[in-house]
Scaffold this active site. Structure first.
Site, mmCIF file in Angstrom:
data_model
loop_
_atom_site.group_PDB
_atom_site.id
_atom_site.type_symbol
_atom_site.label_atom_id
_atom_site.label_comp_id
_atom_site.label_asym_id
_atom_site.label_seq_id
_atom_site.Cartn_x
_atom_site.Cartn_y
_atom_site.Cartn_z
ATOM 1 N N GLU A 144 -12.991 1.986 6.586
ATOM 2 C CA GLU A 144 -12.771 2.163 8.031
ATOM 3 C C GLU A 144 -11.920 3.392 8.340
ATOM 4 O O GLU A 144 -10.798 3.294 8.861
ATOM 5 C CB GLU A 144 -12.121 0.914 8.626
ATOM 6 C CG GLU A 144 -13.047 -0.274 8.646
ATOM 7 C CD GLU A 144 -12.530 -1.426 9.499
ATOM 8 O OE1 GLU A 144 -11.320 -1.464 9.804
ATOM 9 O OE2 GLU A 144 -13.337 -2.299 9.867
ATOM 10 N N GLU A 148 -18.790 -6.250 7.253
ATOM 11 C CA GLU A 148 -17.689 -7.210 7.420
ATOM 12 C C GLU A 148 -17.868 -7.965 8.723
ATOM 13 O O GLU A 148 -18.189 -7.363 9.761
ATOM 14 C CB GLU A 148 -16.331 -6.489 7.534
ATOM 15 C CG GLU A 148 -15.799 -5.863 6.293
ATOM 16 C CD GLU A 148 -14.417 -5.235 6.548
ATOM 17 O OE1 GLU A 148 -13.717 -5.651 7.494
ATOM 18 O OE2 GLU A 148 -14.060 -4.314 5.809
HETATM 19 C C1 GAL Z 1 -11.344 -4.570 8.876
HETATM 20 C C2 GAL Z 1 -10.884 -3.993 7.560
HETATM 21 C C3 GAL Z 1 -10.577 -5.072 6.544
HETATM 22 C C4 GAL Z 1 -9.797 -6.169 7.166
HETATM 23 C C5 GAL Z 1 -10.598 -6.710 8.320
HETATM 24 C C6 GAL Z 1 -9.999 -7.898 8.987
HETATM 25 O O1 GAL Z 1 -10.987 -3.772 9.938
HETATM 26 O O2 GAL Z 1 -11.849 -3.142 7.019
HETATM 27 O O3 GAL Z 1 -9.878 -4.492 5.482
HETATM 28 O O4 GAL Z 1 -8.549 -5.701 7.552
HETATM 29 O O5 GAL Z 1 -10.733 -5.712 9.279
HETATM 30 O O6 GAL Z 1 -8.952 -7.577 9.830
#
Ligand code: GAL
Length: 667
Positions: free
Chosen positions: A144, A300
């Protein structure tokens, strides 16, 4: 090919005895891909130049033996404390001049040559060691980019900004001309005098700000390439990605997309937000569009609650399932989560995992397992296209520039884009996003919401589209400035003025502080769209041939045109001089000939979607109440009524009679 199922796996947070259990449970839930090592730099390189790969060798071997593929991270997202301590100049500085320090993550200046050198060296070690590993199927560069630190105001950033400007303008005279520095005595005698736009007494130079946004997006991209190039030097055909963040303001993903083998995205709608699923649909449409329809990866999502909202709502299992199917229906070839096992320590200990604190007894684990076991029914959809009838221009530079301070009102670019997308979502009409200047082909309508910054060439491309028989809908403030942020002298719409058959006379934004008037100030009427309300923006128009479709009935501009239509050669160009309410937007889209697939009562607040991918049609109910959805599909002989459970998903192969459960389709 299979739908990829899995998530971020952070074994370094756990004792080795948990690893065996992890892998057994992964197998039991059909996990076939994990993203490994995202935050493991400190574990892999505990002190400068000292590497410990044994644990990663071990876990990669175990995953391989279990048949689980790995999206291997370059591990550069969170620099180890030794790096920040030894090289404090790598730490980022915010716009108030405050240095951001260690103890969370992403504490690096994207322009730092020292950070980049260390990131490159670690990537090189990883590639040399694991590039040929049988479990490694793809590479995950950093994580990210820009999520927390997308703009840095340190001395190094200022130096890099000057270098970037010199490469762009060659001479400082050209920069002065482009930035209009004769205003407020800002003329620069040399590039050395230019700084990053940090804290200033008052409004900043809009052209400088726009260049700083471009520069900052480019610096993040340079960080990505810094590592991706190392991978590709050794493995030219490697699958290389980094996880995007949907409609993220900090990086112009159009310029990034060509450098990724496959687009991947992280998506965290708030389960309490009734519009969350519609907003998620928009991100997914953007992800699919970034590589012209190529399928992408949901990298994710949360299995249930996230941990960084003021109130972290539980995501009911069925809602999680509905959002997962939405991603697939809109072009994803994966359903992945952050993260496999919920952490017990650290800042995200309350963010649920696929395997939450409560373990395998938990409701959310069962939901994750059930989904993992049913997704196979859709394997044949991998790479299938998602056809769209409407294209919408999305432009990061307009977003950046429109939301600077020195503008005619407090405007929200994303809100305008979102509301058009939402209207089409509610109608069951799929949208592709396109870049300004693209030549749109094969769409029924092209929508251009508030394209504030545009070149003559980009506006001409839209004119050509109309003259070639296309139907265009343009909204307020489009074409106001060129790409240097200079206000057009040939009229705010530039070459689009002729296409639209009008010119802009004066801006008349609606009041925001008087809440009684906001949103109800101007009443619209007209044969085609009926009456309704608009808000935010209004302007007076000089009509040069366009038909007036609707006027403002009250507010500051009674009788003044609000919506117009102009026939040009074989095409039609519509203009909307205000921000319409949702009912009016849908009615106007119908007036453009877009027959809704979802037939809905005007006052319906249902969040249901229809979307087709390949040969399969999906109806997804994102509400916690059952819905009966009425569909009017061009390929069906009559209107159909489809019952969908709360957060339910039904689908069918096109041409078959009835919608049913996901398992019932034959792809
Ligand atoms: C995303 C990030 C993850 C984790 C997830 C949940 O933004 O890539 O590492 O932090 O959010 O908050």
């Amino acid at each position: 090919m299979k739908i990829s199922y899995g998530g971020d796996y952070n074994p370094e947070q756990w004792d080795q005895e948990k690893w065996e259990e992890d892998i057994e449970l992964m197998v039991s839930t059909n996990v076939n891909l994990v993203t490994l090592g995202v935050f493991s730099w400190a574990r892999l390189e505990p002190s400068e130049g000292v590497f410990e790969f044994g644990w990663l060798d071990d876990i990669l071997g175990r995953l391989d033996a279990a048949g689980i593929k790995v999206d291997l991270a370059t591990a550069t997202a969170s620099p180890p404390p030794w790096l920040s301590r030894r090289y404090p100049e790598t730490l980022p500085v915010n716009d108030q001049g405050v240095t951001l320090t260690t103890g969370s993550r992403q504490h690096y200046c994207p322009s730092s040559p020292i950070y980049r050198r260390h990131a490159r060296e670690l990537t090189r070690m990883m590639v040399d060691r694991y590039g040929g590993h049988p479990a490694v199927s793809m590479w995950h560069v950093n994580n990210e980019f820009g999520c927390h630190t997308s703009r840095c105001f340190c001395e190094q950033s200022a130096r890099s900004f000057r270098t970037w400007l010199e490469a762009k303008y060659t001479t400082v005279a050209a920069l002065n001309e482009s930035w209009g520095t004769s205003f407020w005595s800002q003329s620069y005698a040399s590039f050395d005098e230019i700084s990053v736009p940090g804290a200033t007494p008052t409004w900043k130079n809009p052209s400088q700000l726009l260049d700083f946004e471009r520069f900052s997006s480019d610096e993040l991209l340079a960080c990505y390439l810094n590592e991706a190039n190392v991978i590709r030097e050794s493995y030219p055909d490697a699958q290389v990605t980094t996880n995007f963040m949907g409609l993220f303001k900090g990086a112009d993903y159009w310029s990034w997309a060509p450098h990724l083998s496959i687009i991947s995205d992280d998506n965290y709608p708030d389960p309490h937000d009734v519009g969350g699923a519609a907003a998620a649909a928009m991100s997914r449409d953007l992800m699919r569009s970034l590589k012209s329809g190529q399928s992408w990866m949901l990298m994710e999502q949360a299995a249930s609650a996230i941990s960084w909202l003021p109130v972290n709502a539980r995501k009911p299992p069925q809602q999680m399932r509905a959002l997962s199917y939405q991603a697939i229906a809109r072009g994803s070839d994966s359903v992945m989560y952050f993260q496999w096992r919920q952490s017990e320590r650290g800042a995200e200990r309350f963010l649920t995992g696929m395997l939450p604190h409560t373990g395998t007894r938990s409701t959310s684990w069962r939901a994750v397992q059930t989904l993992g076991n049913e997704l196979g029914a859709l394997d044949a959809m991998v790479t299938a296209p998602v056809p769209a009838r409407v294209a919408m221009v999305f432009d990061w530079e307009s977003w950046w520039s429109l939301e600077e301070d020195a503008n005619p009102a407090n405007l929200d670019y994303l809100r305008e884009v979102t509301q058009w997308h939402r209207a089409l979502f509610d109608m069951g009409i799929t949208v592709d996003f396109i870049q300004a200047g693209a030549v749109p082909e094969g769409y029924d309508v092209v929508i251009v919401p508030t394209l504030f910054v545009a070149s003559d060439g980009e506006l001409k491309a839209l004119d050509d589209y109309v003259r070639g028989g296309g139907q265009l809908l343009v909204t307020y403030l489009s074409g106001t400035t060129d790409r240097t942020a200079r206000v057009r002298q040939d009229g705010y719409l530039g070459p689009l003025s002729q296409t639209l058959g009008l010119a802009i006379d004066e801006f008349a934004p609606m009041a925001v502080d008087a809440s009684a008037r906001y949103g109800t100030a101007a009443k619209l009427s007209g044969d085609l769209v009926g009456s309704g309300f608009s808000s935010v923006w209004a302007e007076t128009l000089l009509i040069d041939g366009a038909d007036v479709v609707a006027t403002f009935d009250d507010g500051e501009l009674p009788g003044s045109p609000a919506i117009t239509r102009n026939n040009v050669e074989d095409g039609v160009a519509w203009y909307v001089a205000t921000s319409l309410d949702s009912t009016l937007r849908r009615r106007l889209l119908k007036a453009l000939g877009l027959i809704p697939v979802i037939v809905r009562a005007e006052d319906s607040d249902a969040t249901v979607e229809y979307v087709g991918r390949g040969d399969v049609e999906f109806v997804i109910n994102h509400d916690q109440v059952a819905r009966t959805v009425t569909l009017d599909l061009p390929h069906s002989p009559s209107v159909e009524h489809v019952e969908v459970d709360p957060f339910g998903v039904v689908c069918r192969s096109r041409g078959t009679a009835a919608f049913g459960s996901v398992g019932s389709i034959s792809t």
